[in-house]
Write a protein that holds these residues in place. Structure first.
Motif, PDB file in Angstrom:
ATOM      1  N   PRO A 303      40.533  40.049  45.297  1.00 51.96           N
ATOM      2  CA  PRO A 303      40.864  38.695  44.855  1.00 51.96           C
ATOM      3  C   PRO A 303      42.340  38.561  44.506  1.00 51.96           C
ATOM      4  CG  PRO A 303      38.901  39.516  43.755  1.00 51.96           C
ATOM      5  CD  PRO A 303      39.502  40.686  44.457  1.00 51.96           C
ATOM      6  N   GLY A 304      42.877  37.391  44.791  1.00 48.78           N
ATOM      7  CA  GLY A 304      44.286  37.158  44.519  1.00 48.78           C
ATOM      8  C   GLY A 304      44.624  37.274  43.040  1.00 48.78           C
ATOM      9  N   ALA A 305      43.742  36.777  42.167  1.00 43.16           N
ATOM     10  CA  ALA A 305      43.999  36.842  40.727  1.00 43.16           C
ATOM     11  C   ALA A 305      44.103  38.288  40.259  1.00 43.16           C
ATOM     12  CB  ALA A 305      42.894  36.116  39.971  1.00 43.16           C
ATOM     13  N   GLU A 306      43.245  39.131  40.821  1.00 50.98           N
ATOM     14  CA  GLU A 306      43.256  40.545  40.440  1.00 50.98           C
ATOM     15  C   GLU A 306      44.551  41.214  40.881  1.00 50.98           C
ATOM     16  OE1 GLU A 306      40.928  44.355  42.163  1.00 50.98           O
ATOM     17  OE2 GLU A 306      39.633  42.785  41.341  1.00 50.98           O
ATOM     18  N   LEU A 307      44.964  40.947  42.115  1.00 56.57           N
ATOM     19  CA  LEU A 307      46.195  41.549  42.620  1.00 56.57           C
ATOM     20  C   LEU A 307      47.401  41.082  41.821  1.00 56.57           C
ATOM     21  CD1 LEU A 307      45.628  41.327  46.482  1.00 56.57           C
ATOM     22  CD2 LEU A 307      45.587  43.391  45.063  1.00 56.57           C
ATOM     23  N   ALA A 308      47.464  39.777  41.530  1.00 59.47           N
ATOM     24  CA  ALA A 308      48.594  39.252  40.768  1.00 59.47           C
ATOM     25  C   ALA A 308      48.658  39.876  39.380  1.00 59.47           C
ATOM     26  CB  ALA A 308      48.499  37.730  40.667  1.00 59.47           C
ATOM     27  N   ALA A 309      47.503  40.048  38.744  1.00 59.87           N
ATOM     28  CA  ALA A 309      47.469  40.646  37.413  1.00 59.87           C
ATOM     29  C   ALA A 309      47.878  42.115  37.447  1.00 59.87           C
ATOM     30  CB  ALA A 309      46.062  40.510  36.826  1.00 59.87           C
ATOM     31  N   GLU A 310      47.414  42.840  38.460  1.00 63.34           N
ATOM     32  CA  GLU A 310      47.792  44.254  38.596  1.00 63.34           C
ATOM     33  C   GLU A 310      49.297  44.386  38.811  1.00 63.34           C
ATOM     34  OE1 GLU A 310      46.218  47.018  38.291  1.00 63.34           O
ATOM     35  OE2 GLU A 310      44.075  46.698  38.577  1.00 63.34           O
ATOM     36  N   ARG A 312      51.533  42.196  37.834  1.00 65.63           N
ATOM     37  CA  ARG A 312      52.187  41.803  36.580  1.00 65.63           C
ATOM     38  C   ARG A 312      52.213  42.962  35.600  1.00 65.63           C
ATOM     39  NH1 ARG A 312      54.959  40.808  33.178  1.00 65.63           N
ATOM     40  NH2 ARG A 312      55.475  38.870  32.085  1.00 65.63           N
ATOM     41  N   SER A 313      51.157  43.759  35.573  1.00 63.40           N
ATOM     42  CA  SER A 313      51.119  44.907  34.673  1.00 63.40           C
ATOM     43  C   SER A 313      52.144  45.967  35.050  1.00 63.40           C
ATOM     44  CB  SER A 313      49.712  45.525  34.655  1.00 63.40           C
ATOM     45  OG  SER A 313      49.438  46.186  35.884  1.00 63.40           O
ATOM     46  N   ARG A 314      52.625  45.888  36.306  1.00 60.54           N
ATOM     47  CA  ARG A 314      53.666  46.794  36.785  1.00 60.54           C
ATOM     48  C   ARG A 314      55.036  46.116  36.795  1.00 60.54           C
ATOM     49  NH1 ARG A 314      48.871  48.269  38.912  1.00 60.54           N
ATOM     50  NH2 ARG A 314      48.532  50.410  39.607  1.00 60.54           N
ATOM     51  N   ASN A 315      55.158  45.005  36.080  1.00 63.58           N
ATOM     52  CA  ASN A 315      56.417  44.256  35.959  1.00 63.58           C
ATOM     53  C   ASN A 315      56.904  43.679  37.278  1.00 63.58           C
ATOM     54  OD1 ASN A 315      56.651  44.616  33.159  1.00 63.58           O
ATOM     55  ND2 ASN A 315      57.695  46.572  33.407  1.00 63.58           N
ATOM     56  N   ILE A 316      55.963  43.273  38.119  1.00 62.66           N
ATOM     57  CA  ILE A 316      56.289  42.603  39.377  1.00 62.66           C
ATOM     58  C   ILE A 316      55.624  41.234  39.358  1.00 62.66           C
ATOM     59  CG2 ILE A 316      56.095  42.650  41.890  1.00 62.66           C
ATOM     60  CD1 ILE A 316      55.950  45.718  41.706  1.00 62.66           C
ATOM     61  N   LEU A 317      56.413  40.185  39.477  1.00 65.02           N
ATOM     62  CA  LEU A 317      55.886  38.822  39.445  1.00 65.02           C
ATOM     63  C   LEU A 317      55.801  38.247  40.855  1.00 65.02           C
ATOM     64  CD1 LEU A 317      57.807  37.178  36.455  1.00 65.02           C
ATOM     65  CD2 LEU A 317      55.597  38.339  36.440  1.00 65.02           C
ATOM     66  N   VAL A 318      54.623  37.724  41.209  1.00 64.22           N
ATOM     67  CA  VAL A 318      54.435  36.924  42.409  1.00 64.22           C
ATOM     68  C   VAL A 318      53.742  35.630  41.964  1.00 64.22           C
ATOM     69  CG1 VAL A 318      54.331  38.904  43.961  1.00 64.22           C
ATOM     70  CG2 VAL A 318      52.213  38.014  42.953  1.00 64.22           C
ATOM     71  N   ARG A 319      53.657  34.667  42.863  1.00 65.20           N
ATOM     72  CA  ARG A 319      53.038  33.384  42.485  1.00 65.20           C
ATOM     73  C   ARG A 319      51.641  33.297  43.081  1.00 65.20           C
ATOM     74  NH1 ARG A 319      55.124  28.033  41.027  1.00 65.20           N
ATOM     75  NH2 ARG A 319      53.424  27.268  39.729  1.00 65.20           N
ATOM     76  N   ARG A 320      50.699  32.884  42.252  1.00 65.86           N
ATOM     77  CA  ARG A 320      49.338  32.630  42.725  1.00 65.86           C
ATOM     78  C   ARG A 320      48.927  31.239  42.275  1.00 65.86           C
ATOM     79  NH1 ARG A 320      44.732  32.537  39.986  1.00 65.86           N
ATOM     80  NH2 ARG A 320      42.822  32.394  41.248  1.00 65.86           N
ATOM     81  N   PHE A 321      48.255  30.514  43.162  1.00 63.60           N
ATOM     82  CA  PHE A 321      47.787  29.165  42.851  1.00 63.60           C
ATOM     83  C   PHE A 321      46.263  29.190  42.738  1.00 63.60           C
ATOM     84  CE2 PHE A 321      51.700  28.906  45.250  1.00 63.60           C
ATOM     85  CZ  PHE A 321      52.472  28.061  44.475  1.00 63.60           C
ATOM     86  N   SER A 322      45.737  28.440  41.785  1.00 62.64           N
ATOM     87  CA  SER A 322      44.296  28.432  41.567  1.00 62.64           C
ATOM     88  C   SER A 322      43.571  27.357  42.366  1.00 62.64           C
ATOM     89  CB  SER A 322      43.993  28.227  40.070  1.00 62.64           C
ATOM     90  OG  SER A 322      44.566  27.018  39.605  1.00 62.64           O
ATOM     91  N   ALA A 323      44.300  26.633  43.198  1.00 62.69           N
ATOM     92  CA  ALA A 323      43.698  25.548  43.969  1.00 62.69           C
ATOM     93  C   ALA A 323      42.675  26.075  44.964  1.00 62.69           C
ATOM     94  CB  ALA A 323      44.774  24.755  44.708  1.00 62.69           C
ATOM     95  N   GLU A 324      41.676  25.256  45.224  1.00 65.33           N
ATOM     96  CA  GLU A 324      40.648  25.617  46.193  1.00 65.33           C
ATOM     97  C   GLU A 324      41.281  25.892  47.548  1.00 65.33           C
ATOM     98  OE1 GLU A 324      36.462  23.699  47.930  1.00 65.33           O
ATOM     99  OE2 GLU A 324      37.655  22.628  46.452  1.00 65.33           O
ATOM    100  N   ARG A 325      40.723  26.850  48.275  1.00 65.38           N
ATOM    101  CA  ARG A 325      41.147  27.291  49.608  1.00 65.38           C
ATOM    102  C   ARG A 325      42.285  28.307  49.580  1.00 65.38           C
ATOM    103  NH1 ARG A 325      42.285  22.611  53.750  1.00 65.38           N
ATOM    104  NH2 ARG A 325      42.021  24.359  55.192  1.00 65.38           N
ATOM    105  N   ILE A 326      43.100  28.321  48.522  1.00 63.05           N
ATOM    106  CA  ILE A 326      44.245  29.234  48.523  1.00 63.05           C
ATOM    107  C   ILE A 326      44.272  30.142  47.293  1.00 63.05           C
ATOM    108  CG2 ILE A 326      45.689  27.730  49.950  1.00 63.05           C
ATOM    109  CD1 ILE A 326      47.150  26.894  47.354  1.00 63.05           C
TER     110      ILE A 326
END
Length: 352
Positions: A303-310, A312-326
């Motif tokens: 899941p995108g949320a899981e990857l983004a959080a992982e 972030r825990s390594r001090n790397i920021l990416v953007r994730r959107f919670s909108a349906e389909r993406i």
């Protein structure tokens, strides 16, 4: 909430900007900024402008900047409008040109500020679904409407439209304004500026935030035939006659004229983008074809949320959107090669 709020404030869902960390040690790949500092000529011009003249108001017409932009496009300065970042130019455009009885059309997966502006200004709108592979289908825009706005390349997908498709859209809607938002066009898209002289219904909006490395200076502009530009000027002069300060105007003129810096750094970012896309594909990501300074990618098993959080825990920021389909996609800004390598290494650890 407050009893002092006006009714419009209660109904607004404000745009949420990407995180701007206040601490060091962060690999910041979340807001599509340039990984490189601006032209040294721009910094020199800003330094020179930081003088006693700051006691005076800036040129309300930004004449020198408009002339520089117009000259590079073979247009007249009165066919150029400048503002405090392309977001302000867009805001004036929504007020001045896109509010009609028939709905404004734009993609359902696109820059989320469009929806915010519609709510702010009470504009009737219709979101047109992109196809399964996130591409805009221009045939879907052959319907009654008041106006159309399309980002090219689209955000957050990064997918661009060929110039011939834009021209076809203009021909299909001669009585409606068509706005092409080209915030990312310099990284591989086809600009519609060449069509301005032929189509009185075309407005093209660009920014110096991305390919000129000036996100912190806030300079955007629009080009179009004089009646469209006059409409923007009338709104601007009813809102803020001085949107660009002296430092911004000086830096923007110098940056715009430094073509060598622009071409060199644009090529570097494009090369890094292709390199990163290949590395993500090797990790199993589905990466959309990008003509922008970012990639839009998802992994089939995480899941995108899981990857983004992982990350972030390594001090790397990416953007994730919670909108349906993406919601499983990550939007990854192109950093330096070192920053991209850090991202790929971290994703390799997370996935394996």
């Amino acid at each position: 909430m407050s009893r002092f709020w006006s009714p419009i404030v209660h109904s607004l869902i404000p745009y949420v900007a990407g995180e701007q960390p206040t601490t060091g040690g962060i690999t910041k790949l979340n807001t599509n900024e340039s990984p490189y500092g601006p032209s040294p000529l721009a910094l020199e011009a800003i330094s020179k402008a930081a003088s006693d003249t700051l006691r005076l108001y800036p040129d309300p017409t930004a004449r020198e900047l408009r002339m520089a932009i117009a000259e590079s496009f073979g247009l007249d300065k009165d066919e150029v409008f400048v503002g405090n970042g392309s977001d302000e130019v867009l805001a004036h455009t929504f007020q001045a040109l896109l509010n009609h009885e028939e709905p404004l059309l734009f993609p359902d997966i696109t820059y989320s500020f469009y929806l915010t502006y519609c709510r702010l200004y009470g504009i009737t709108f219709r979101q047109v679904p992109v196809e399964a592979e996130m591409r805009v289908r221009l045939d879907d825009y052959r319907q009654p409407c008041g106006a159309i706005i399309l980002p090219n390349p689209n955000a957050p997908t990064g997918i661009g439209l060929p110039l011939a498709d834009i021209e076809s859209l203009l021909k299909a809607h001669p009585d409606q304004v068509v706005v092409i938002d080209e915030a990312y066009v310099d990284f591989g898209g086809e600009s519609a500026v060449s069509l301005v002289r032929s189509y009185p219904n075309l407005l093209v909006i660009q920014t110096l935030s991305k390919s000129r490395g000036l996100a912190g200076l806030r300079v955007g502009f629009a080009v179009g035939q004089r009646p469209l530009i006059e409409a923007l000027e009338r709104v601007k002069d009813s809102f803020n006659s001085y949107p660009l300060d002296r430092l911004a105007q000086a830096g923007a003129v110098a940056a715009w004229k430094d073509r060598d810096w622009f071409e060199r750094h644009r090529a570097m970012i494009i090369a890094s983008r292709e390199r990163l896309a290949a590395a993500l594909a090797e990790l199993g990501f589905h990466v959309l074809p990008s003509s922008a300074n970012f990639l839009f990618a998802r992994h089939p098993s995480r899941p995108g949320a899981e990857l983004a959080a992982e990350l972030r825990s390594r001090n790397i920021l990416v953007r994730r959107f919670s909108a349906e389909r993406i919601d499983d996609f990550l939007r990854i800004s192109i950093g330096t090669d070192e920053e991209c390598d850090r991202l790929v290494a971290a994703l390799g650890e997370i996935l394996h």
